[in-house]
Motif scaffolding. Structure first.
Motif, PDB file in Angstrom:
ATOM      1  N   ASP A 134      43.275  55.211  38.972  1.00 34.27           N
ATOM      2  CA  ASP A 134      43.916  54.371  40.383  1.00 34.27           C
ATOM      3  C   ASP A 134      43.832  53.713  41.596  1.00 34.27           C
ATOM      4  OD1 ASP A 134      46.570  55.739  41.130  1.00 34.27           O
ATOM      5  OD2 ASP A 134      45.405  56.326  43.201  1.00 34.27           O
ATOM      6  N   ALA A 135      42.781  54.136  42.227  1.00 34.07           N
ATOM      7  CA  ALA A 135      42.561  52.894  42.899  1.00 34.07           C
ATOM      8  C   ALA A 135      42.185  51.137  42.477  1.00 34.07           C
ATOM      9  CB  ALA A 135      41.067  53.292  43.486  1.00 34.07           C
ATOM     10  N   ALA A 136      42.010  51.271  41.335  1.00 31.58           N
ATOM     11  CA  ALA A 136      41.299  49.871  40.694  1.00 31.58           C
ATOM     12  C   ALA A 136      43.125  48.953  40.076  1.00 31.58           C
ATOM     13  CB  ALA A 136      41.225  50.075  39.954  1.00 31.58           C
ATOM     14  N   LEU A 137      44.049  49.632  39.859  1.00 33.59           N
ATOM     15  CA  LEU A 137      45.474  49.969  39.425  1.00 33.59           C
ATOM     16  C   LEU A 137      46.117  48.984  41.428  1.00 33.59           C
ATOM     17  CD1 LEU A 137      46.912  51.810  37.044  1.00 33.59           C
ATOM     18  CD2 LEU A 137      46.162  49.529  37.074  1.00 33.59           C
ATOM     19  N   THR A 138      45.960  50.102  41.888  1.00 32.42           N
ATOM     20  CA  THR A 138      46.137  49.476  43.794  1.00 32.42           C
ATOM     21  C   THR A 138      45.899  47.978  44.322  1.00 32.42           C
ATOM     22  OG1 THR A 138      46.549  51.710  44.169  1.00 32.42           O
ATOM     23  CG2 THR A 138      46.792  50.396  45.927  1.00 32.42           C
ATOM     24  N   GLY A 155      40.286  48.230  32.752  1.00 32.39           N
ATOM     25  CA  GLY A 155      41.038  48.833  33.959  1.00 32.39           C
ATOM     26  C   GLY A 155      39.684  48.840  35.528  1.00 32.39           C
ATOM     27  N   ALA A 156      38.458  49.665  34.504  1.00 30.67           N
ATOM     28  CA  ALA A 156      37.818  49.356  35.797  1.00 30.67           C
ATOM     29  C   ALA A 156      37.509  48.383  36.581  1.00 30.67           C
ATOM     30  CB  ALA A 156      36.625  50.106  35.709  1.00 30.67           C
ATOM     31  N   ALA A 157      37.403  47.201  36.134  1.00 27.40           N
ATOM     32  CA  ALA A 157      36.857  46.030  36.908  1.00 27.40           C
ATOM     33  C   ALA A 157      38.146  45.355  37.801  1.00 27.40           C
ATOM     34  CB  ALA A 157      36.471  45.123  35.687  1.00 27.40           C
ATOM     35  N   LEU A 158      39.087  45.820  37.693  1.00 29.05           N
ATOM     36  CA  LEU A 158      39.988  45.374  38.639  1.00 29.05           C
ATOM     37  C   LEU A 158      40.205  46.046  40.202  1.00 29.05           C
ATOM     38  CD1 LEU A 158      43.616  46.261  36.910  1.00 29.05           C
ATOM     39  CD2 LEU A 158      42.485  44.013  36.896  1.00 29.05           C
ATOM     40  N   ALA A 159      39.470  47.016  40.250  1.00 31.37           N
ATOM     41  CA  ALA A 159      38.885  47.448  41.451  1.00 31.37           C
ATOM     42  C   ALA A 159      38.024  46.575  42.011  1.00 31.37           C
ATOM     43  CB  ALA A 159      37.488  48.634  41.080  1.00 31.37           C
ATOM     44  N   ARG A 160      37.676  45.239  41.879  1.00 35.13           N
ATOM     45  CA  ARG A 160      36.984  44.060  42.275  1.00 35.13           C
ATOM     46  C   ARG A 160      37.591  42.843  41.692  1.00 35.13           C
ATOM     47  NH1 ARG A 160      33.151  45.456  38.437  1.00 35.13           N
ATOM     48  NH2 ARG A 160      33.475  43.471  37.563  1.00 35.13           N
ATOM     49  N   LEU A 161      38.699  43.207  42.244  1.00 34.19           N
ATOM     50  CA  LEU A 161      39.749  42.110  42.218  1.00 34.19           C
ATOM     51  C   LEU A 161      39.801  40.842  43.171  1.00 34.19           C
ATOM     52  CD1 LEU A 161      41.713  40.489  39.872  1.00 34.19           C
ATOM     53  CD2 LEU A 161      43.227  41.710  40.652  1.00 34.19           C
ATOM     54  N   ALA A 162      39.838  39.733  43.918  1.00 37.24           N
ATOM     55  CA  ALA A 162      39.916  39.203  44.778  1.00 37.24           C
ATOM     56  C   ALA A 162      41.173  38.074  44.424  1.00 37.24           C
ATOM     57  CB  ALA A 162      38.861  38.297  45.076  1.00 37.24           C
ATOM     58  N   SER A 163      41.474  37.881  43.701  1.00 35.25           N
ATOM     59  CA  SER A 163      42.657  37.211  43.063  1.00 35.25           C
ATOM     60  C   SER A 163      43.226  36.875  41.897  1.00 35.25           C
ATOM     61  CB  SER A 163      42.433  35.466  43.407  1.00 35.25           C
ATOM     62  OG  SER A 163      41.543  34.743  43.296  1.00 35.25           O
ATOM     63  N   ILE A 164      43.991  36.383  41.492  1.00 35.75           N
ATOM     64  CA  ILE A 164      44.987  35.752  40.226  1.00 35.75           C
ATOM     65  C   ILE A 164      45.137  34.349  40.193  1.00 35.75           C
ATOM     66  CG2 ILE A 164      46.788  36.361  38.836  1.00 35.75           C
ATOM     67  CD1 ILE A 164      46.657  39.452  40.120  1.00 35.75           C
TER      68      ILE A 164
END
Length: 375
Positions: free
Chosen positions: A223-227, A165-174
């Protein structure tokens, strides 16, 4: 007299199948010639897979998968006799018990193994998959599950993110271009028994993160990463799942499935009832006996007792619940279709005593309850 027995497990004492056996024994003492149909139930969490398999609605398939930390594990799911539908229990490959041997790693734990089970079912021809979520060890929004089905989660440089989950904070696109057509053509249903949204003070990370070892600071990061994840799902054309009731179930897995694959979330017990054939079993029934460890006002919120009561009422069949403890108010349960609820305790008892003698006490209470309706 036809009696349908459809209880949940009595946690800490009896499985749903054992509860069925105890009720059946009591019912047959009351009416020796009765026809008893046993339908073990669950609410969509742990134990659901066993209920499905015991209903003879499918066969167990065991495959290699990854546990929440990426270690190899063998896990089962159920495939229907015709191969067209499957039941996958998240806890089988992504549950907390699988990582009890190591320190908690809430930031990096993932649901990849559950996705591998689903992928195997789809490869075998399943086009209707019921995902039963509960007992998750991760807070990754189901990203690991989706990755196993062909989705890619990319950072701003186009590099694929690591699990967790933590890595999702850097998510830019799917990127969903690699998702097989068979996955896109599959109907996904999610059985969950919570109404928490994906993010916010009542969301997956804030409420359930601490249960998986997250500190307050880590829960805030998750929570921020899930947002960010929810924003990316919406940007990729999916629905907004930030505030969707139930999206926070299993570390946000429900939200990920809805946002990426249009999954249909629903109360677990009703979906399980359909999967194990309870509606068909109720045909011609004179009485339904259900139950669980405790029946109270919260039982009306999607628990097994309420689901069985609703189905019984629709067919005009009286429904009795037996439980270790019964506490009001029960008006909502009665409105749903529950005729009456009785405790199995035969006098003052400690919890340990109730658990130790649960089978005998449940059988005795069932006998007395059936005698009320015998004809």
């Amino acid at each position: 007299m036809r009696i349908v027995v459809a209880p949940d497990s009595f946690k800490g004492s009896l499985s749903a199948a054992q509860a069925c056996a105890a009720v059946e024994a009591g019912a047959l003492r009351a009416v020796p010639g009765a026809e008893v149909a046993a339908v073990p139930m669950a609410d969509g969490g742990e134990g659901t897979l066993d209920c499905f398999l015991r209903s003879r609605a499918g066969d167990a398939v065991e495959v290699a998968a990854a546990d929440p930390l990426g270690r190899p594990v063998r896990a089962r799911y159920a495939l229907s006799g015709d191969g067209r539908s499957a039941v996958v229990e998240l806890a089988a490959a992504s549950g907390l018990p699988l990582v009890e041997d190591v320190p908690p790693d809430p930031m990096n734990a993932a649901t990849t193994g559950t996705g591998e089970l689903i992928a195997d079912a789809v490869r075998r021809g399943a086009r209707d998959v019921l995902v039963c979520i509960g007992g998750s060890a991760s807070t990754d929004g189901g990203a690991g599950l989706l990755r196993a089905l062909g989705f890619r989660f990319l950072d701003a440089a186009g590099a694929e993110l690591p699990p967790g989950g933590a890595a999702l904070a850097r998510l830019a696109s799917i990127d969903g271009s690699g998702v097989p057509d068979a996955v896109r053509a599959t109907r996904f249903r999610v059985a969950c028994d919570v109404t928490n949204p994906l993010v916010g003070p009542d969301g997956a990370a804030a409420v359930f993160g601490p249960q998986k070892g997250a500190s307050p600071g880590q829960a805030a990061e998750l929570d921020a990463a899930l947002t960010v994840f929810a924003d990316a799902l919406a940007a990729a054309g999916g629905p907004r799942v930030h505030d969707l009731p139930g999206a926070g179930a299993a570390g946000g897995t429900c939200g990920g499935l809805v946002g990426a694959l249009g999954a249909e979330p629903s109360g677990g017990a009703l979906l399980v009832a359909e999967a194990v054939g309870l509606p068909a079993a109720l045909a011609g029934a004179d009485l339904v006996v259900t139950g669980e460890g405790r029946v109270d006002g919260q039982s009306a919120a999607g628990k097994v007792v309420s689901a069985v009561a609703v189905l019984a009422r629709a067919r005009g069949v009286p429904c009795v619940a037996l439980a270790g403890g019964v506490a009001g108010p029960l008006e909502e349960l009665h409105a749903l279709g529950l005729t009456a609820a009785f405790s199995i305790a035969d006098g003052p008892r400690t919890l340990d005593e109730l658990r130790a003698e649960a089978a005998a006490l449940l059988s005795g209470a069932a006998e007395q309850a059936v005698r009320l309706f015998a004809r």
